[in-house]
Design a protein around this motif. Structure first.
Motif, PDB file in Angstrom:
ATOM      1  N   PHE A 134      32.203   6.112  37.648  1.00 25.37           N
ATOM      2  CA  PHE A 134      32.336   7.341  38.432  1.00 25.37           C
ATOM      3  C   PHE A 134      32.228   7.037  39.924  1.00 25.37           C
ATOM      4  N   GLN A 135      31.240   6.251  40.289  1.00 28.33           N
ATOM      5  CA  GLN A 135      31.064   5.881  41.690  1.00 28.33           C
ATOM      6  C   GLN A 135      32.232   5.047  42.205  1.00 28.33           C
ATOM      7  N   GLN A 136      32.721   4.135  41.370  1.00 28.04           N
ATOM      8  CA  GLN A 136      33.838   3.295  41.780  1.00 28.04           C
ATOM      9  C   GLN A 136      35.105   4.110  41.987  1.00 28.04           C
ATOM     10  N   ALA A 137      35.345   5.063  41.092  1.00 29.68           N
ATOM     11  CA  ALA A 137      36.539   5.900  41.214  1.00 29.68           C
ATOM     12  C   ALA A 137      36.536   6.684  42.528  1.00 29.68           C
ATOM     13  N   PHE A 143      41.891   4.448  39.815  1.00 26.72           N
ATOM     14  CA  PHE A 143      41.491   4.430  38.412  1.00 26.72           C
ATOM     15  C   PHE A 143      40.455   3.339  38.186  1.00 26.72           C
ATOM     16  N   ALA A 144      39.355   3.664  37.527  1.00 27.31           N
ATOM     17  CA  ALA A 144      38.248   2.722  37.347  1.00 27.31           C
ATOM     18  C   ALA A 144      37.905   2.606  35.867  1.00 27.31           C
ATOM     19  N   VAL A 145      37.524   1.391  35.468  1.00 28.48           N
ATOM     20  CA  VAL A 145      37.119   1.110  34.091  1.00 28.48           C
ATOM     21  C   VAL A 145      35.651   0.706  34.091  1.00 28.48           C
ATOM     22  N   GLY A 146      34.862   1.328  33.245  1.00 25.09           N
ATOM     23  CA  GLY A 146      33.435   1.042  33.179  1.00 25.09           C
ATOM     24  C   GLY A 146      33.100  -0.008  32.144  1.00 25.09           C
ATOM     25  N   ALA A 162      37.704   6.414  34.560  1.00 26.19           N
ATOM     26  CA  ALA A 162      37.670   7.578  35.445  1.00 26.19           C
ATOM     27  C   ALA A 162      38.848   7.530  36.402  1.00 26.19           C
ATOM     28  N   LEU A 163      39.442   8.691  36.635  1.00 24.64           N
ATOM     29  CA  LEU A 163      40.569   8.813  37.565  1.00 24.64           C
ATOM     30  C   LEU A 163      40.242   9.874  38.611  1.00 24.64           C
ATOM     31  N   PRO A 164      40.172   9.511  39.900  1.00 24.38           N
ATOM     32  CA  PRO A 164      39.909  10.516  40.943  1.00 24.38           C
ATOM     33  C   PRO A 164      41.147  11.370  41.186  1.00 24.38           C
TER      34      PRO A 164
END
Length: 292
Positions: A134-137, A143-146, A162-164
């Protein structure tokens, strides 16, 4: 001379046998040298092949994540989500999620990490502000992968993404989802895995999120300590012995070198790689002995 006296005491048959063995020795040495050289050449080829397969797998998985990002982008543009009504948002994602078998859930998150709505119901008391994806997005606006985790909302083990959602270069909210790890494994199987080859995908903490074959034995388990440096080190290849006791040649790409931030490796069983060569060498030696 002791040697000369020994030869004189030998029978004619023994002398002929000794002469034959002496004549065959250079040929036997040549066969042995050829076998060693062939194995060394094959070893270099297999190491290069393992790394090449790993890079190919990275490209395949990147396409999978691009498809997931595209699906989330399409969801984010729905009017039911953009208007900000929690109930309309929940109704929409609840209808859409079953059509996306790659996802276990869909969440719409406010910038403070609270859940506006999610596909399994209405609002949720869970807050995901501290989640790294979430923070990275929000920080990267990408688009970020956890990492592999137990979802605070659904309770299922997932790989979160997560996609902002941007409005005039400002993040307004975030669409998050959990990737179905069984579906991810099926995607890898559909792309084909050679006999004797294993495929492993792990997060930045060394937790395996996909493994073929036998995913049920490995998913959710952590790398052994001696393999943890592979997660963050440079790409390469090395000889390993797996938990199943099989010796393999591993080609790996560390997490920071893949577009989606996960470690990827392929491993080729030594028995499969060198089996044809070993059989050819044995047959060659047998024929040489028979000819001698």
């Amino acid at each position: 001379m002791p040697v000369r006296n020994f030869i004189r005491r030998m029978s004619l048959t023994h002398r002929l046998l000794a002469l034959t063995l002496a004549a065959c020795l250079p040929g036997l040495v040549a066969v042995g040298y050829g076998a060693v050289d062939l194995r060394n050449t094959r070893y270099a080829e297999v190491r290069a092949e393992a790394v090449r397969n790993a890079h190919f797998l990275v490209a395949e998985i990147d396409q999978v994540f691009e498809g997931i990002a595209g699906a989330l982008h399409a969801v984010s543009q729905a009017e039911a989500i953009r208007q900000g009504d929690s109930q309309a948002c929940a109704d929409y994602v609840s209808r859409v999620r079953p059509r996306l078998e790659q996802l276990t859930s869909i969440l719409v998150l406010n910038l403070d990490g609270s859940v506006r709505c999610y596909s399994e119901g209405g609002a949720s008391p869970a807050n995901l502000k501290d989640r790294d994806y979430f923070q990275q997005a929000i920080a990267t606006r990408k688009f970020a992968v956890g990492t592999y985790t137990a979802s605070r909302v659904s309770g299922r083990n997932i790989v979160p993404v997560a996609l902002p959602v941007l409005d005039r270069d400002a993040v307004t909210y975030v669409i998050a989802a959990g990737i179905n790890v069984e579906w991810l494994g099926a995607q890898l199987r559909e792309r084909g895995i050679a006999r004797g080859t294993t495929v492993t995908v792990a997060d930045r903490n060394g937790i395996i999120v996909s493994r073929e074959p036998f995913p049920e034995r490995f998913i959710g388990t952590r790398f052994r300590d001696e393999f943890m440096p592979l997660i963050l080190g440079p790409s390469g290849s090395l000889d390993v012995r797996g938990r199943d006791g099989i010796d393999r040649i591993l080609g790996y790409i560390p997490a920071q070198m893949t577009p989606f931030g996960l470690y990827v490796s392929t491993a080729i069983a030594r028995a499969e790689a060198f089996g044809p060569i070993d059989r050819a060498v044995r047959n060659g030696i047998a024929l040489f002995a028979l000819g001698s």
